[in-house]
Motif scaffolding. Structure first.
Motif, PDB file in Angstrom:
ATOM      1  N   VAL A 269      -1.930 -28.966   6.285  1.00 37.18           N
ATOM      2  CA  VAL A 269      -2.005 -27.921   5.330  1.00 37.18           C
ATOM      3  C   VAL A 269      -0.412 -27.169   5.094  1.00 37.18           C
ATOM      4  O   VAL A 269       0.010 -26.808   3.915  1.00 37.18           O
ATOM      5  CB  VAL A 269      -3.140 -26.752   4.897  1.00 37.18           C
ATOM      6  N   SER A 270       0.093 -27.356   6.292  1.00 39.98           N
ATOM      7  CA  SER A 270       1.236 -26.193   6.490  1.00 39.98           C
ATOM      8  C   SER A 270       2.077 -27.234   5.379  1.00 39.98           C
ATOM      9  O   SER A 270       3.179 -27.080   5.111  1.00 39.98           O
ATOM     10  CB  SER A 270       1.624 -26.423   8.043  1.00 39.98           C
ATOM     11  N   ASN A 271       2.497 -28.753   6.006  1.00 36.10           N
ATOM     12  CA  ASN A 271       2.872 -29.516   5.394  1.00 36.10           C
ATOM     13  C   ASN A 271       3.022 -29.224   3.680  1.00 36.10           C
ATOM     14  O   ASN A 271       3.878 -29.723   3.248  1.00 36.10           O
ATOM     15  CB  ASN A 271       2.712 -31.551   6.225  1.00 36.10           C
ATOM     16  N   LEU A 272       1.820 -29.327   3.321  1.00 37.79           N
ATOM     17  CA  LEU A 272       1.555 -29.713   2.091  1.00 37.79           C
ATOM     18  C   LEU A 272       2.444 -27.765   1.094  1.00 37.79           C
ATOM     19  O   LEU A 272       2.873 -28.381   0.251  1.00 37.79           O
ATOM     20  CB  LEU A 272       0.458 -29.525   1.499  1.00 37.79           C
ATOM     21  N   VAL A 273       2.187 -27.100   1.992  1.00 39.46           N
ATOM     22  CA  VAL A 273       2.781 -25.868   1.345  1.00 39.46           C
ATOM     23  C   VAL A 273       4.057 -25.979   1.649  1.00 39.46           C
ATOM     24  O   VAL A 273       4.631 -25.815   0.587  1.00 39.46           O
ATOM     25  CB  VAL A 273       2.218 -24.906   2.531  1.00 39.46           C
ATOM     26  N   SER A 274       4.792 -26.683   2.535  1.00 39.41           N
ATOM     27  CA  SER A 274       5.962 -26.302   3.209  1.00 39.41           C
ATOM     28  C   SER A 274       7.087 -27.587   2.281  1.00 39.41           C
ATOM     29  O   SER A 274       8.001 -27.220   1.413  1.00 39.41           O
ATOM     30  CB  SER A 274       6.536 -27.563   3.914  1.00 39.41           C
ATOM     31  N   VAL A 276       5.549 -27.838  -1.209  1.00 41.55           N
ATOM     32  CA  VAL A 276       5.540 -27.005  -2.345  1.00 41.55           C
ATOM     33  C   VAL A 276       6.964 -26.164  -2.506  1.00 41.55           C
ATOM     34  O   VAL A 276       7.858 -26.169  -3.042  1.00 41.55           O
ATOM     35  CB  VAL A 276       4.497 -26.624  -2.763  1.00 41.55           C
ATOM     36  N   ILE A 277       6.899 -26.111  -1.821  1.00 46.12           N
ATOM     37  CA  ILE A 277       8.237 -24.697  -1.413  1.00 46.12           C
ATOM     38  C   ILE A 277      10.052 -25.688  -1.381  1.00 46.12           C
ATOM     39  O   ILE A 277      10.186 -24.726  -1.789  1.00 46.12           O
ATOM     40  CB  ILE A 277       8.158 -24.123  -0.061  1.00 46.12           C
ATOM     41  N   ARG A 305       2.863 -34.579   1.929  1.00 48.02           N
ATOM     42  CA  ARG A 305       3.204 -34.679   3.177  1.00 48.02           C
ATOM     43  C   ARG A 305       4.705 -34.701   4.421  1.00 48.02           C
ATOM     44  O   ARG A 305       4.508 -34.090   5.467  1.00 48.02           O
ATOM     45  CB  ARG A 305       2.078 -35.546   3.928  1.00 48.02           C
ATOM     46  N   GLU A 322       7.016 -29.746   7.085  1.00 47.59           N
ATOM     47  CA  GLU A 322       7.591 -28.742   7.841  1.00 47.59           C
ATOM     48  C   GLU A 322       8.565 -27.934   8.801  1.00 47.59           C
ATOM     49  O   GLU A 322       9.552 -27.861   8.702  1.00 47.59           O
ATOM     50  CB  GLU A 322       6.097 -28.420   8.909  1.00 47.59           C
TER      51      GLU A 322
END
Length: 445
Positions: A269-274, A276-277, A305, A322
């Motif tokens: 999830v952290s990689n997915l959000v990163s 998008v950022i 990812r 990330e």
């Protein structure tokens, strides 16, 4: 008691359907023994052999003709490849329909009834093959192809209701939810077709977005990812709703599963959000030249990812998103493509530093990739033990072409220029003296 009644009902349904299917099989077998049915089967066999012969004769010629179609679009060439792989089936469908049309013109319709069924089945199977080629996943494609082929076969033979009743009888219940074999088959076919349609729409949209030069590369990737998620989610939801499955009953179960997955997939999830950022702030985009630690290369793709970074030696590193957010990343082409490089060298104290600086600048300008619009500069940075130390700075605009090689070319240009102008480059020298046992220098005699 409910389980016993359900078991007896299932047994009764299976028994009755088995008796019905057995009776239809006996009727079919008896009909095959009739003369006009037998010769129709013989005609179908002859047509199949003729189609195989045409495939053997015309297949290589069609293949050679396909090799000359170099300027055709890829989708058209793929259709040709699939058609070439199914030439025998295509020839069979065309020939058998010609035979059916001829026989209906010269004889009674009953004399070509079986041939009509065979022609209809062959056509339906061929259309299913072409339609399922849109599905990219090999497993899903085969599942949908086999399911659709079985369905059209049952529909043409007129036994869809009997088969559906048999499959629906094989079911299990979870509370108010009832899952049958018929529901599973329908789900595979419907969801598979909807996912194939979603893939076609997303591929078409992605190609148009990627060809739009007005959109930045990072925004193209973001738009494509959003379109894929939205259309695939709509396809899955529509497929589930079309099957009549109530998703509210799975709310509690999905919530519990979500909590467990949340703890287990924190990094994902952290990689997915990163990711998008990164796409939103445009700090890194495809084509940028970056260095992260010891890794130096250019961004080939930005995934959900990870980011794919290709180095000069051909290695492809998959760096988690990330790490690109939390780590120190050097983006050589973030705001512009200009990159300044520094190299250090030294000359002996007997050389005029003004001449050395001038010659060093001229040597750097002679290298092909060094920019003349931003001319090189050379400065003295210190007086060493045995040399005057200099720094030579120059600019390039193509870091993807490599940094080590351009530095090497500039060093070679310095070497050639200094050699032509008698500029010496100092190097460590040692003098060895041999002493005898009395501490006197040995004169070598």
């Amino acid at each position: 008691m409910g389980e016993t009644q359900e078991g007896e009902t299932l047994l009764e349904v299976v028994t009755s359907l088995g008796t019905l299917l057995l009776g239809q099989a006996e009727t079919l077998l008896s009909s095959l023994l009739r003369p006009w049915v037998a010769y129709q089967l013989g005609i179908a066999l002859v047509v199949f052999l003729a189609a195989a012969l045409l495939r053997r004769v015309l297949g290589p010629r069609i293949r050679e003709w396909m090799g000359t179609r170099e300027g055709w679009p890829k989708w058209r060439m793929r259709v040709l490849v699939v058609a070439h792989q199914r030439l025998r089936a295509i020839f069979f469908v065309v020939l058998v329909w010609l035979v059916v049309w001829f026989m209906r013109e010269v004889t009674w319709p009953s004399r070509s009834y079986v041939l009509g069924i065979i022609a209809t089945l062959a056509t339906a199977w061929l259309l299913v093959v072409f339609a399922t080629r849109l599905i990219r996943s090999l497993f899903l494609r085969r599942m949908v192809r086999y399911g659709a082929s079985i369905y059209v076969t049952l529909y043409i033979l007129g036994v869809v209701d009997e088969a559906a009743e048999l499959l629906d009888a094989a079911a299990v219940s979870f509370g108010e939810m009832r899952i049958s074999a018929l529901l599973i088959v329908q789900g595979v076919v419907i969801i598979g077709c909807l996912l194939a349609l979603a893939r076609f729409v997303t591929v078409t949209t992605s190609s148009r977005v990627q060809s739009n030069e007005d959109i930045s590369p990072s925004m193209r990737v973001l738009i494509v990812k959003v379109v894929q998620i939205v259309f695939y989610a709509i396809a899955f939801y529509a497929g589930v709703r079309a099957l009549g499955i109530d998703l509210t009953g799975l709310a509690v179960l999905s919530g519990a599963i979500g909590v467990g997955l949340g703890f287990g997939l924190q990094k994902v999830v952290s990689n997915l959000v990163s990711g998008v950022i990164i796409l939103l702030d445009k700090s890194i985009k495809p084509g940028d030249v970056i260095s992260l630690g010891d890794t130096f290369g250019w961004i080939q793709t930005l995934g959900a990812r990870y980011a794919s970074v290709v180095t000069r030696d051909g290695r492809e590193y998959l760096i988690p998103n990330e790490d690109l957010i939390t780590g120190q990343v050097v983006n050589w082409s973030h705001s512009n493509e200009f990159v300044r490089l520094d190299i250090y060298f030294g000359t002996s104290y007997g050389c005029d530093p003004h001449s050395v600086r001038k010659l060093a600048i001229e040597a750097a300008k002679s290298v092909e990739r060094v920019l003349s619009s931003r001319p090189p500069v050379c400065h003295i940075v210190g007086f060493g033990d045995s040399s005057v130390d200099y720094i030579l700075r120059f600019w390039i605009t193509d870091p993807t072409g490599g940094l080590t090689n351009i530095r090497g070319n500039v060093y070679l240009a310095l070497w050639d220029t200094f050699k032509e102008n008698d500029i010496s480059i100092p190097f460590p020298q040692r003098e060895v003296r041999l002493l005898d046992r009395d501490g006197q220098q040995d004169d070598g005699t």
